[in-house]
Design a protein around this motif. Structure first.
Motif, short mmCIF file in Angstrom:
data_model
loop_
_atom_site.label_atom_id
_atom_site.label_comp_id
_atom_site.label_asym_id
_atom_site.label_seq_id
_atom_site.Cartn_x
_atom_site.Cartn_y
_atom_site.Cartn_z
N ALA A 1 -16.64 -21.10 1.38
CA ALA A 1 -16.17 -22.30 1.40
C ALA A 1 -15.63 -22.81 0.23
O ALA A 1 -14.86 -23.56 -0.56
N LEU A 2 -16.35 -22.13 -0.67
CA LEU A 2 -15.76 -21.43 -2.22
C LEU A 2 -14.32 -21.72 -2.49
O LEU A 2 -13.97 -21.59 -3.28
N ARG B 1 -19.59 -26.83 0.39
CA ARG B 1 -18.52 -25.98 -1.80
C ARG B 1 -19.82 -25.90 -2.22
O ARG B 1 -19.97 -25.10 -2.50
#
Length: 139
Positions: free
Chosen positions: A16-17, A27
């Motif tokens: 998700a980063l 994140r």
């Protein structure tokens, strides 16, 4: 039976980063995992280096430590000023580099250099907080 939800695993949080459209909470969890991994790895390396690094108290090492730390901090803040989706990751990486650099310099300048460890940790915490804020606010 409910299906698997997004963000249940570590890898989903790390993936998700890379995605600016991912939920901010996921994140942020990925950023915490990344920062924790970097900090623990470099802390372990500092512990290992404490056994082999010689003590070298020299006034120019203090200037090098403070100048290099200020340069890393400025680089990280410049990165956070950019509108890049991976800028918070780079800033946290530079914060970990700041912690490691000041930690090594603190080992060289031991026992007075132990103050540099605190400076490195404070710099890392500051950059992590700024990166988390940039990540949740979208830049």
């Amino acid at each position: 039976m409910p299906g698997p939800r997004l963000g249940q695993g570590l890898w989903e949080a790390l993936r998700a980063l890379q995605d600016p459209k991912a939920p901010p909470a996921l994140r942020l969890r990925g950023l915490r995992l990344y920062a924790g991994f970097l900090l623990s790895l470099q802390g372990l390396l500092l512990l290992l280096l404490a056994w082999v690094l010689p003590r070298a108290a020299h006034p120019f090492l203090w200037a090098l430590a403070l100048g290099g730390g200020a340069w890393l901090l400025a680089q990280a803040q410049g990165t956070l000023g950019q509108e890049e989706p991976l800028a918070p990751l780079v800033a946290v990486g530079l914060g970990a580099a700041l912690f490691f650099f000041l930690g090594v310099m603190g080992l060289l300048l031991w026992p007075g250099g132990s103050l540099l460890w605190g400076l490195g940790m404070a710099g890392f915490a500051y950059l992590w907080r700024r990166a988390a804020l940039a990540l949740t606010q979208g830049g």
